[in-house]
Design a protein around this motif. Structure first.
Motif, PDB file in Angstrom:
ATOM      1  N   ALA A   1       4.421 -19.319   8.204  1.00 58.41           N
ATOM      2  CA  ALA A   1       3.817 -20.628   8.730  1.00 58.41           C
ATOM      3  C   ALA A   1       3.362 -21.313   7.649  1.00 58.41           C
ATOM      4  O   ALA A   1       2.535 -20.954   6.710  1.00 58.41           O
ATOM      5  N   ASN A   2       3.816 -22.401   7.268  1.00 57.39           N
ATOM      6  CA  ASN A   2       3.320 -23.493   6.146  1.00 57.39           C
ATOM      7  C   ASN A   2       3.010 -22.840   4.742  1.00 57.39           C
ATOM      8  O   ASN A   2       3.762 -22.518   4.084  1.00 57.39           O
ATOM      9  N   SER A   3       1.839 -22.268   4.910  1.00 55.78           N
ATOM     10  CA  SER A   3       1.530 -21.835   3.430  1.00 55.78           C
ATOM     11  C   SER A   3       1.325 -20.283   3.649  1.00 55.78           C
ATOM     12  O   SER A   3       0.719 -19.569   2.717  1.00 55.78           O
ATOM     13  N   VAL A   4       1.583 -19.961   4.877  1.00 55.97           N
ATOM     14  CA  VAL A   4       1.931 -18.390   4.917  1.00 55.97           C
ATOM     15  C   VAL A   4       3.280 -17.738   4.752  1.00 55.97           C
ATOM     16  O   VAL A   4       4.060 -17.892   5.814  1.00 55.97           O
ATOM     17  N   PRO A   5       3.965 -17.656   3.673  1.00 54.68           N
ATOM     18  CA  PRO A   5       5.474 -17.517   3.463  1.00 54.68           C
ATOM     19  C   PRO A   5       6.083 -16.094   4.305  1.00 54.68           C
ATOM     20  O   PRO A   5       7.078 -16.349   4.764  1.00 54.68           O
ATOM     21  N   MET A   6       5.216 -15.082   4.606  1.00 55.31           N
ATOM     22  CA  MET A   6       5.827 -13.915   5.064  1.00 55.31           C
ATOM     23  C   MET A   6       4.765 -12.955   6.021  1.00 55.31           C
ATOM     24  O   MET A   6       3.838 -12.643   4.997  1.00 55.31           O
ATOM     25  N   GLN A   7       4.928 -12.589   7.337  1.00 54.57           N
ATOM     26  CA  GLN A   7       4.057 -11.754   7.708  1.00 54.57           C
ATOM     27  C   GLN A   7       4.874 -10.900   8.533  1.00 54.57           C
ATOM     28  O   GLN A   7       6.095 -11.407   9.026  1.00 54.57           O
ATOM     29  N   VAL A   8       4.392  -9.724   8.784  1.00 54.65           N
ATOM     30  CA  VAL A   8       5.110  -8.956   9.704  1.00 54.65           C
ATOM     31  C   VAL A   8       4.133  -8.426  10.754  1.00 54.65           C
ATOM     32  O   VAL A   8       2.940  -8.612  10.910  1.00 54.65           O
ATOM     33  N   LEU A   9       4.799  -8.550  11.882  1.00 55.21           N
ATOM     34  CA  LEU A   9       4.064  -8.098  13.277  1.00 55.21           C
ATOM     35  C   LEU A   9       3.888  -6.537  13.520  1.00 55.21           C
ATOM     36  O   LEU A   9       4.997  -6.011  13.459  1.00 55.21           O
TER      37      LEU A   9
END
Length: 1002
Positions: A261-269
């Motif tokens: 998301a926008n300024s969050v390049p990568m997240q894991v759920l």
């Protein structure tokens, strides 16, 4: 056709929510709609604005710098397609491509489309294009199924198919409807992905929507806000699961979910909240976890020139002292992360499998990370140290999405635009020299292959027998496995069950064994013997997949026994999955397995959460076992888990569990008396009527002593000025449980002006939990001694119950309280109240307060734009007036949007956002009202939500997590969480100072 002026010119940096984060709570995203009287005279900068012209596809191909081991190839370009934003391949290797030329078009909509591209000569390049589907509005996703495609185009999800062979769809069915489309067209339904579970997974972004499924005769509505959707394409049914991100969602080989998301390049759920939903009394931590070590501030190595308009904008700001001089350089960090994709192809070397790719279209590059385990989560450091994996010197290169292909390569979708930033955020004197829709007739698709790549034959999987499809599950190419599995599921050909069982138990490849197990499950042909072998597989990931499938077989004693045995597995990941999967059945061995998992990993918050998710039944039994376990009570994490169980047991309407709980407390040693009181207090904190009755009917002296001693201790500690403030605040929490006849005088003392701010704040907040009409009088009596901050908290409390609210309005009517103490957005809510009496009284008391017609204020404060601002003074203004909801330079509370991106916005737009926050409100900054089943009303911003709970951040800086089981109504006010009327606190010079500080802050 209606004007789209207020819709098309609303988007931030990039398509599909890949723009810069908004700046102020309730950011108004339309600047063009402001009165012309609010604008300043414009200067002609045409001499300084040479246009950067587009390059031909061949020229653009030469602009790339790519990893030394790879090459990039052009496989499609205009006129075959335009503005690609999503694609999928069918079983013949043809590509369905979603086109969105509408982006940044303020004048027209409904002319986007889906193209069908075909490679007729097998050279790996598309040479033929069909207008498969036309006249769509903002389509964002596509997926192939049964010879057609599912297409996401809010508010609908369609199924479309060409039955005549002319390349044009003649079937167009609405499968679902109600998906959201916010006015910035951000983060809508996107990223259709085939899962191991034989279902299509997709994201709803930030817009969600109240969705209905056409095939559902009951016409149930699904609130998809903040959720992902799992769609069974055969039954046309859906389930909601954990969501996150804006545009871009990807599944790894083992179905792990990644978002950006926008300024969050990568997240894991971190979990599937379908598990969380089984225990409605569990409030879990947020599922998305950032895995990029540098996060937003990961250094990006752009090689493209800085556009003249950016340089000009920077100079204008510098000269007018209204912005931070950027030195003609891009910010150098993520502002437009989009299209996160896990590489699963077979054409690249094996070490690239599982790498993460993220597009950064504002910087004309593609970023790569190499994830590795980090406990139950991951960490994904930069994979390319000295340069980006792929970067272009062509500023029109806009990589917005990726796709794993039939040939094992990675495909890059290039929207190819002159401007990927929302036009409203560029000064008028600059934007008039640009074409906001420049490039809407262009678009490219590239593929990345290793050097020396040999083009394989085009797939013709639809012509293969089912047995041949089973053999394809051995492929190293993720697309091939997915497609073979999907076709087997479509055919429902059970004649290959024997072949699949053989593959599930003998293949040398773990992913093949797991895919075969899921394929058998999809064909309803999985037998107990084969599943037991999967549960005992030598590979941990296969055991995890087998556990998930085993949930469908949980009535089998043999399956239950093996699932419980995995509580002792050597892999933490397997134990984590077992903690979830064991909740599929209820038995004494199940609870024993959960206890084993917990004891081995008590310090792990994810394990604790997973165990509790499986304890909708049996919580008291597990509590009793754990408090008797030698040494278990010594650890803080162990105590935290038992506290969570105590709250759950108290809230549940299970008299037998409460009795067992009280018996367990009585058996605890005297050395643990303090813990005993804590557990008892937490039992009462959300006690149901059933729990209270058990306690009232109890003949146990121990229980009576606990109740009496708990309140005495709480009163003593709350009033003891020599204790640390935190200890006193903790004691106040207990006071809210007691009888008001016993605590009224204590609360009155705690509200006195001599008490510390935190103590008074806690007293006001906890009074909201006391269901007694006298609470309102207590707060109103203290009103004159309350600071503005405390009055805000008092308003929150008084608004939470109807009787208290009526008392407050009566005090305003009697002149005891100034109407100005009630914020304008609160007044607007009162005037919309469903209770006619409250509504009428509010209209008479607050007739002069209004939330619209801000033009005069905006016009007056244009003068602030001409004043020289002092950032140092502006910082003081920020601390006083903004820090309650925004955080900047380690000051304040981060409820609102990230203000560090201020230099990428026009100062005029920011001023408009501050003065008129309700002009157009971003969906994530809308004020909501929660009415609980206990009669409380909680108002604020939805900070996070999942299957079980919603966390509401209130205007006074406090927050509440409310379980959905306790929610009677959830109502959107459609008003910004950011209040109007800030000009009453900030004069023009202070506004100039504030704007200077926001622009200069680092």
């Amino acid at each position: 056709m209606r004007s789209l002026f207020a819709l098309r010119y609303l988007r931030p940096v990039s398509i599909l929510s890949i723009g810069l984060p908004v700046l102020i709570l309730g950011l108004t995203v339309s600047v063009r709609s402001a009165d012309k009287s609010e604008s300043k005279p414009k200067v002609d900068y045409s001499a300084e604005m040479p246009r950067i012209l587009p390059r031909t596809p061949e020229e653009s191909l030469k602009s790339f710098k790519i990893h030394d081991d790879f090459q990039i190839e052009l496989v499609a370009a205009e006129p075959l397609l335009r503005d690609p934003v999503a694609m999928c391949f069918d079983a013949r290797g043809r590509a369905y491509v979603v086109e969105m030329p509408e982006y940044n078009d303020a004048k027209k909509e409904g002319y986007s489309s889906v193209k069908l591209l075909e490679d007729t000569d097998g050279d790996g390049k598309f040479d033929k294009s069909f207008p498969f589907l036309s006249d769509l509005t903002l389509p964002t996703a596509v997926f192939s199924y049964k010879g057609g495609v599912f297409v996401g185009a809010p508010p609908h999800l369609y199924y479309c198919k060409d039955t005549t062979g002319d390349g044009i769809a003649d079937v167009k069915e609405i499968v679902m409807t109600g998906f959201g489309r916010d006015r910035g067209d951000e983060g809508m339904i996107n990223s259709f992905r085939w899962g191991l579970d034989n279902k299509i997974h997709f994201s709803t972004g930030i817009d969600g929507g109240m969705v209905t499924v056409t095939a559902d005769k009951q016409k149930r509505k699904y609130n998809t806000k903040g959720r992902n959707v799992i769609f069974d394409p055969e039954t046309r049914t859906i389930e909601l699961t954990t969501g996150g991100g804006q545009h871009g969602m990807s599944l790894g080989n083992w179905n792990r979910v990644f978002v950006c998301a926008n300024s969050v390049p990568m997240q894991v759920l971190m979990y599937d909240d379908r598990y969380i939903a089984r225990n409605p009394y569990l409030a879990p931590p947020a599922a998305p976890v950032s895995i990029a070590p540098g996060g937003k501030y990961t250094k990006l190595m752009r090689i493209s020139q800085v556009e003249p308009w950016r340089i000009l904008r920077t100079r204008i700001r510098s000269q007018s002292k209204k912005g931070n001089a950027e030195g003609g350089k891009p910010s150098g960090f993520f502002t437009a992360a989009t299209g996160i994709t896990i590489f699963r192809g077979g054409a690249w070397p094996a070490e690239y499998q599982g790498n993460i790719f993220v597009g950064e279209p504002a910087n004309n590059l593609v970023y790569r990370a190499a994830p590795k385990p980090n406990g139950l989560s991951l960490i994904a450091p930069r994979a390319d140290q000295d340069k980006e994996f792929l970067a272009s010197s062509d500023v029109w290169f806009r990589p917005v999405q990726f796709e794993n292909g039939p040939d094992g390569a990675l495909y890059v979708l290039d929207m190819y635009r002159e401007l990927i930033e929302g036009a409203p955020f560029i000064p008028e004197e600059v934007i008039k020299h640009l074409d906001p829709v420049g490039g809407q007739d262009k678009g490219r698709i590239y593929r990345i292959v290793p050097k020396g790549f040999q083009q394989p034959a085009l797939p013709q999987y639809g012509k293969l027998s089912s047995r041949e499809l089973v053999a394809l599950l051995e492929s190293d190419n993720g697309w091939t496995r997915d497609t073979a599995q999907r076709l087997l599921f479509e055919r429902q050909d059970t004649s290959v069950s024997g072949s699949l069982k053989h593959l599930a138990t003998t293949s040398t490849k773990p992913i093949t064994r797991a895919t075969a197990l899921w394929s058998l499950d999809g064909l309803k042909s999985l037998d107990e013997t084969t599943l037991l072998k999967g549960l005992q597989d030598q590979d941990a990931q296969v055991r995890i997949q087998a556990l998930r499938i085993a949930e469908h077989f949980a009535k089998s004693p043999n399956i239950q026994e093996q699932m419980v045995a995995l509580a002792n597995d050597s892999s933490l990941d397997v134990q984590y999955q077992a903690a979830f999967s064991l909740g599929a059945f209820d038995s004494v061995p199940r609870n024993q397995g959960l206890v084993k998992i917990l004891k081995q990993n008590t310090s792990n918050k994810w394990i604790r959460m997973a165990v509790q998710s499986s304890l909708n039944q049996g919580a008291a039994e597990v509590f009793s076992t754990l408090v008797k376990t030698p040494g278990f009570l010594k650890e803080k994490h162990s105590q935290d888990f038992l506290v969570a169980l105590a709250v759950q047991i108290g809230a549940q309407k299970n008299a037998a569990d409460v009795k067992l709980f009280l018996t367990s407390l009585e058996a605890m040693p005297s050395a643990d008396q303090k813990l005993t009181e804590i557990f008892f207090r937490r039992l009462l904190s959300r006690a149901s009527g059933s729990t209270k009755k058990v306690i009232a009917d109890s003949t146990s002296k121990h229980t009576a002593q606990l109740l009496k001693g708990m309140m005495q201790t709480a009163i003593q500690q709350a009033l003891n000025s020599k204790l640390p403030v935190k200890a006193r605040v903790d004691a106040i929490d207990t006071l809210s449980i007691g009888k008001f006849d016993e605590t009224k005088d204590v609360f009155e003392e705690l509200l006195s002006v001599q008490q510390p701010l935190q103590v008074r704040q806690a007293a006001i907040t906890k009074l909201g939990l006391v269901n007694d009409d006298r609470v309102a009088g207590l707060l109103i009596d203290a009103w004159t001694s309350l600071s503005p901050q405390l009055r805000m908290s008092a308003v929150e409390t008084l608004f939470s119950r109807k009787a208290w609210l009526m008392t407050l309005l009566g005090s305003i009517q009697d002149g005891e309280i100034n109407p100005g103490d009630i914020s304008p957005e609160r007044v607007a809510l009162l005037k919309k109240n469903q209770d006619g009496k409250i509504k009428k009284l509010a209209e008479s008391l607050f007739h002069s307060q209004r939330l619209t017609g801000r033009s005069d204020v905006i016009k007056e404060y244009q003068a602030a734009l001409k004043l020289k601002g002092d950032p140092a003074n502006g910082k003081k203004v920020f601390k006083k007036s903004c820090a309650a909801c925004h955080r900047l330079e380690n000051v304040g509370v981060q409820l609102g949007a990230d203000l560090k991106a201020i230099k990428d916005r026009g100062t005029e737009a920011v001023l408009l956002n501050i003065l008129d926050p309700n002009r157009e409100v971003k969906p994530q900054y809308v004020t909501y009202l929660i009415v609980t089943t206990q009669g409380r009303t909680i108002t604020g911003l939805i900070k996070s939500e999942n299957a079980n709970s919603i966390t509401i951040a209130r205007a006074d800086g406090t927050s509440d997590t409310v379980l959905r089981i306790d929610i009677d109504e959830l109502i959107s006010s459609r008003l910004s969480f950011m209040p109007e009327g800030l000009e009453k606190q900030i004069n023009k010079q202070q506004m100039a100072d504030l704007l200077a500080y926001l622009n200069a802050a680092k």
